[in-house]
Design a protein around this motif. Structure first.
Motif, mmCIF file in Angstrom:
data_model
loop_
_atom_site.group_PDB
_atom_site.id
_atom_site.type_symbol
_atom_site.label_atom_id
_atom_site.label_comp_id
_atom_site.label_asym_id
_atom_site.label_seq_id
_atom_site.Cartn_x
_atom_site.Cartn_y
_atom_site.Cartn_z
ATOM 1 N N THR A 183 0.850 -1.187 0.000
ATOM 2 C CA THR A 183 0.000 0.000 0.000
ATOM 3 C C THR A 183 0.882 1.232 0.000
ATOM 4 O O THR A 183 2.058 1.176 0.379
ATOM 5 N N THR B 127 0.920 2.995 5.674
ATOM 6 C CA THR B 127 1.031 2.085 4.540
ATOM 7 C C THR B 127 2.414 1.446 4.512
ATOM 8 O O THR B 127 3.337 1.871 5.217
ATOM 9 N N THR C 68 1.315 5.674 0.461
ATOM 10 C CA THR C 68 0.917 7.028 0.852
ATOM 11 C C THR C 68 1.762 8.031 0.088
ATOM 12 O O THR C 68 2.987 7.886 0.017
#
Length: 320
Positions: free
Chosen positions: A33, A108, A35
């Motif tokens: 993930t 993340t 950011t």
């Protein structure tokens, strides 16, 4: 807002090609993930930057770090309707400190950096996450947008080319007059969040903080991988940057602090093309001549000397 297609280089062996089929063949792992850490003072261009994050072909969290807390209401109005996380610094800390706070706040696996006057191409996150690894710092080509536009860098960084000194020699090289033959800039960078926590940005630097961070990442064992695709638009000439006021003294102090981490010629190129140029442009004639002489004695490339002397013309033009 619909982004216009980016021009891609096609003449060199390193020419970037954006193969959309490759995106489907190699997609980000589901556990990865991301950011986007966006330091800002609340400039109107922030909206464009956040929109480019929200247009990514994989979901990305837009984390805005405001270094002017008194402008919180303005920023909230500017970003109304755009999903984002807003974090405030205590005020006036600078871009490096804002990025560090963003890394600390992110939740993340990976973080990427975006200046508030730049923007990402929609496929940036997907392409970089597809190559993500805990020992890899990712970058890409960019499109410099100004009075004219050009794709940079012309020459991709390859670790094997500069095994002795690493990425810093690549960044400081000024062997050609062509603008940005070698290029690394904050808005192209992505890495694992745990690594960014271990190697934070240097909050004391007033210049070259992105080059210094990449240098220290390299020294920590991170492998810089520069993708050939054009994944960032870097808008030049923006006013009101979060970066602190440019200062030839700070640049000289930084390059001198590197010691043997940089080759003599790369240091000479920097002293002439950056330090001497900026000193001349500031009408610090003695300092400009001193650093130019140091660079000449260390055999700076002729192109670096020409760039250094261009600071004299800047000073003259400013005075007329």
């Amino acid at each position: 807002m619909t982004a216009a297609p980016l021009p891609l280089m096609s003449s060199a062996a390193d020419a970037p090609t954006l193969d959309y089929r490759a995106l489907h063949r190699r997609s980000p792992r589901r556990r990865d993930t991301l950011t986007a850490v966006i330091p800002t003072v609340g400039r109107i261009t922030l909206k464009r930057a956040v929109r480019s994050v929200l247009r990514q072909t994989v979901p990305v969290t837009a984390l805005v770090v405001l270094d002017r807390p008194e402008r919180e209401a303005q920023v909230q109005r500017l970003l109304m309707g755009l999903p984002h996380v807003l974090v405030l610094t205590s005020g006036g800390l600078g871009a490096a400190a804002a990025r560090n706070l963003g890394v600390q706040t992110a939740e993340t696996t990976h973080v990427a950096f975006l200046d508030d006057d730049d923007e990402w191409v929609a496929e940036k996150s997907a392409l970089q996450l597809a190559h993500a690894a805990k020992d890899t710092l990712l970058s890409s080509r960019s499109l410099l947008v100004g009075s004219s536009s050009r794709v940079v860098p012309e020459q991709l960084y390859r670790q094997s080319d500069l095994a002795a000194t690493g990425v810093i020699d690549y960044v400081l090289d000024r062997s050609t007059l062509r603008l940005r033959r070698n290029f690394i800039q904050a808005s192209s960078l992505m890495c694992h969040r745990e690594v960014a926590l271990t190697v934070p940005w240097d909050e004391e630097l007033t210049r070259q903080e992105d080059w210094d961070w990449v240098r220290r990442m390299d020294a920590s064992g991170q492998r810089l991988r520069m993708l050939p695709e054009v994944l960032v638009r870097v808008h030049q000439g923006s006013q009101g940057s979060l970066s602190r006021t440019p200062d030839w003294r700070a640049s000289a102090e930084w390059v001198n602090s590197l010691g043997s981490q940089v080759s003599d010629q790369a240091r000479a190129d920097f002293l002439t093309s950056v330090v001497a140029r900026d000193a001349f442009a500031s009408r610090a004639w003695f300092a400009g001549a001193r650093h130019l002489t140091r660079g000449l004695k260390a055999r700076a490339h002729p192109a670096a000397v020409v760039v250094g002397l261009s600071g004299v013309m800047r000073a003259v033009n400013r005075g007329t």
